[in-house]
Enzyme design. Structure first.
Site, PDB file in Angstrom:
ATOM      1  N   THR A 197       0.824  -1.217   0.000  1.00 23.58           N
ATOM      2  CA  THR A 197       0.000   0.000   0.000  1.00 23.58           C
ATOM      3  C   THR A 197       0.855   1.264   0.000  1.00 23.58           C
ATOM      4  O   THR A 197       0.426   2.298  -0.493  1.00 23.58           O
ATOM      5  CB  THR A 197      -0.986   0.011   1.190  1.00 23.58           C
ATOM      6  OG1 THR A 197      -0.274   0.118   2.422  1.00 23.58           O
ATOM      7  CG2 THR A 197      -1.826  -1.256   1.210  1.00 23.58           C
ATOM      8  N   LEU A 243      -3.068   4.718  -0.623  1.00 21.49           N
ATOM      9  CA  LEU A 243      -4.470   4.291  -0.659  1.00 21.49           C
ATOM     10  C   LEU A 243      -4.497   2.815  -0.250  1.00 21.49           C
ATOM     11  O   LEU A 243      -4.619   1.925  -1.089  1.00 21.49           O
ATOM     12  CB  LEU A 243      -5.070   4.513  -2.046  1.00 21.49           C
ATOM     13  CG  LEU A 243      -5.379   5.972  -2.378  1.00 21.49           C
ATOM     14  CD1 LEU A 243      -6.073   6.098  -3.727  1.00 21.49           C
ATOM     15  CD2 LEU A 243      -6.230   6.643  -1.296  1.00 21.49           C
ATOM     16  N   HIS A 244      -4.405   2.591   1.061  1.00 23.52           N
ATOM     17  CA  HIS A 244      -4.282   1.230   1.587  1.00 23.52           C
ATOM     18  C   HIS A 244      -5.443   0.323   1.153  1.00 23.52           C
ATOM     19  O   HIS A 244      -5.260  -0.673   0.462  1.00 23.52           O
ATOM     20  CB  HIS A 244      -4.291   1.242   3.125  1.00 23.52           C
ATOM     21  CG  HIS A 244      -3.262   2.105   3.779  1.00 23.52           C
ATOM     22  ND1 HIS A 244      -1.949   1.736   3.874  1.00 23.52           N
ATOM     23  CD2 HIS A 244      -3.357   3.297   4.406  1.00 23.52           C
ATOM     24  CE1 HIS A 244      -1.276   2.667   4.539  1.00 23.52           C
ATOM     25  NE2 HIS A 244      -2.107   3.620   4.869  1.00 23.52           N
ATOM     26  N   ASP A 245      -6.631   0.656   1.650  1.00 25.98           N
ATOM     27  CA  ASP A 245      -7.746  -0.296   1.553  1.00 25.98           C
ATOM     28  C   ASP A 245      -8.244  -0.551   0.124  1.00 25.98           C
ATOM     29  O   ASP A 245      -8.681  -1.680  -0.171  1.00 25.98           O
ATOM     30  CB  ASP A 245      -8.899   0.173   2.459  1.00 25.98           C
ATOM     31  CG  ASP A 245      -8.499   0.147   3.934  1.00 25.98           C
ATOM     32  OD1 ASP A 245      -7.559  -0.594   4.277  1.00 25.98           O
ATOM     33  OD2 ASP A 245      -9.126   0.863   4.733  1.00 25.98           O
TER      34      ASP A 245
END
Ligand code: BDR
Ligand code: CA
Length: 314
Positions: A197, A243-245
């Site tokens: 991420t 933008l991890h998720d």
């Protein structure tokens, strides 16, 4: 045309959770979102369930079933991340309160009932926050474990080590006991750790692209990233924010964007110093059985191209 894959998103919005939910709801040909379950994490539960409904309305999908789940980790006090996401969890643009309803059923009961009702191997769980709801469902109804098709989650780190402590990533750190249950469950797991991420970074060009779509969703994504970028720029000196998720949803849509290794991952639950660490056997130095596909790389250009194409549809 193939049948859309059935998923349950388990989330603690969180601006990056919000982008992940938008990406899923913008992709009905590939993904059938059976429900979105909120958990305490980035902010307390009353806010995460409310934020989830705000995001579903923004996507133009007020019929999405949203459930409220566990308000605290299995064995610990809740740790939150207002320092990253702001007081509401979705700080940045001012958003109207949601009008769509919250379902009466508890998120854990919804997860259990859905897995019992659907044919085995047809429902994928997508946790974007602490694993409390998922682990509680597994503990309460062990019969559902073998029915899960796959778990694709955001959490953990190997090369990047930690973001909430020097040794641990936030989602795993908040509820390490839950993470331990999930990683020991035997369900096929795909992990999007910080190693991936932190390569899915926004920058000026990428944020402005969202703003230029001219739709409300694009504008919100731009304003959310404007808000939480400040934290990562200061902390990491990076050009933008990870933008991890959305990596979780992007994987379901285009798995080839990601690469990694099938390795053993154990969760530290006892050491005070390294609590919540994801001990990934990346180099294969133990004979522990691999239990997760631990991603290490992402094609960032391809990831943002996918995100742009989908958010523009909303
Ligand atoms: C994870 O923690 C939260 O702050 C984000 O929403 C993401 O799920 C990153 O460590
Ligand atoms: Ca999250």
């Amino acid at each position: 045309m193939s049948i859309p894959r059935k998923i349950i998103i388990d989330t603690d919005p969180g601006q990056d959770d919000a982008v992940a939910i938008l990406l899923a709801l913008a992709s009905p040909e590939e993904l059938d979102v059976l429900g979105v379950t909120a958990v305490a994490g980035n902010v307390p539960l009353p806010l995460t369930q409310k934020n989830t409904r705000i995001v579903c309305e923004l996507a133009g999908k007020p019929d999405t079933k949203v459930f409220s789940g566990c308000d605290a980790p299995i064995a610990r006090k809740l740790v939150t991340a207002e320092h990253v996401h702001g007081k509401t969890g979705l700080d940045g643009p001012v958003m109207p309160d949601p009008t769509m309803p919250l379902q009466d059923q508890h998120a854990v009961d919804f997860i259990i009932d859905t897995l019992r009702a659907e044919p085995a191997g047809t429902v994928t769980l997508c946790p974007l926050g602490p694993l409390t709801n998922i682990a509680t469902a597994f503990e309460r109804a062990p019969d559902i474990i073998g029915k899960v098709q796959e778990i694709v989650l955001m959490g953990g780190a190997y090369f990047q080590v930690g973001n909430i402590t020097p040794a641990a990533e936030f989602n795993i750190y908040v509820d390490p006991e839950a993470a331990k249950i999930v990683f020991a469950s035997g369900v096929p797991i795909v992990v999007m750790p910080l190693d991936v991420t932190h390569k899915a970074l926004t920058n000026r060009v990428r944020v402005e692209a969202f703003r230029k779509f001219g739709n409300e969703a694009g504008r919100m994504v731009a304003e959310w990233t404007d808000f939480f970028e400040r934290f990562d720029k200061e902390k990491y000196g990076s050009e933008g924010a990870p933008l991890h998720d959305p990596c979780v949803i992007a994987y379901l849509l285009k798995p080839d964007l990601f690469s990694g290794r099938h390795v053993n991952v154990e969760i530290e639950t006892t050491s005070e110093l390294t609590l919540g660490m994801t001990v990934a056997d990346w180099w294969g130095v133990t004979d522990r059985t691999p239990n997760a596909m631990f991603m290490g790389d992402v094609d960032a250009e391809g990831f943002f191209a996918l995100l742009n194409e989908r958010i523009a549809r909303l």
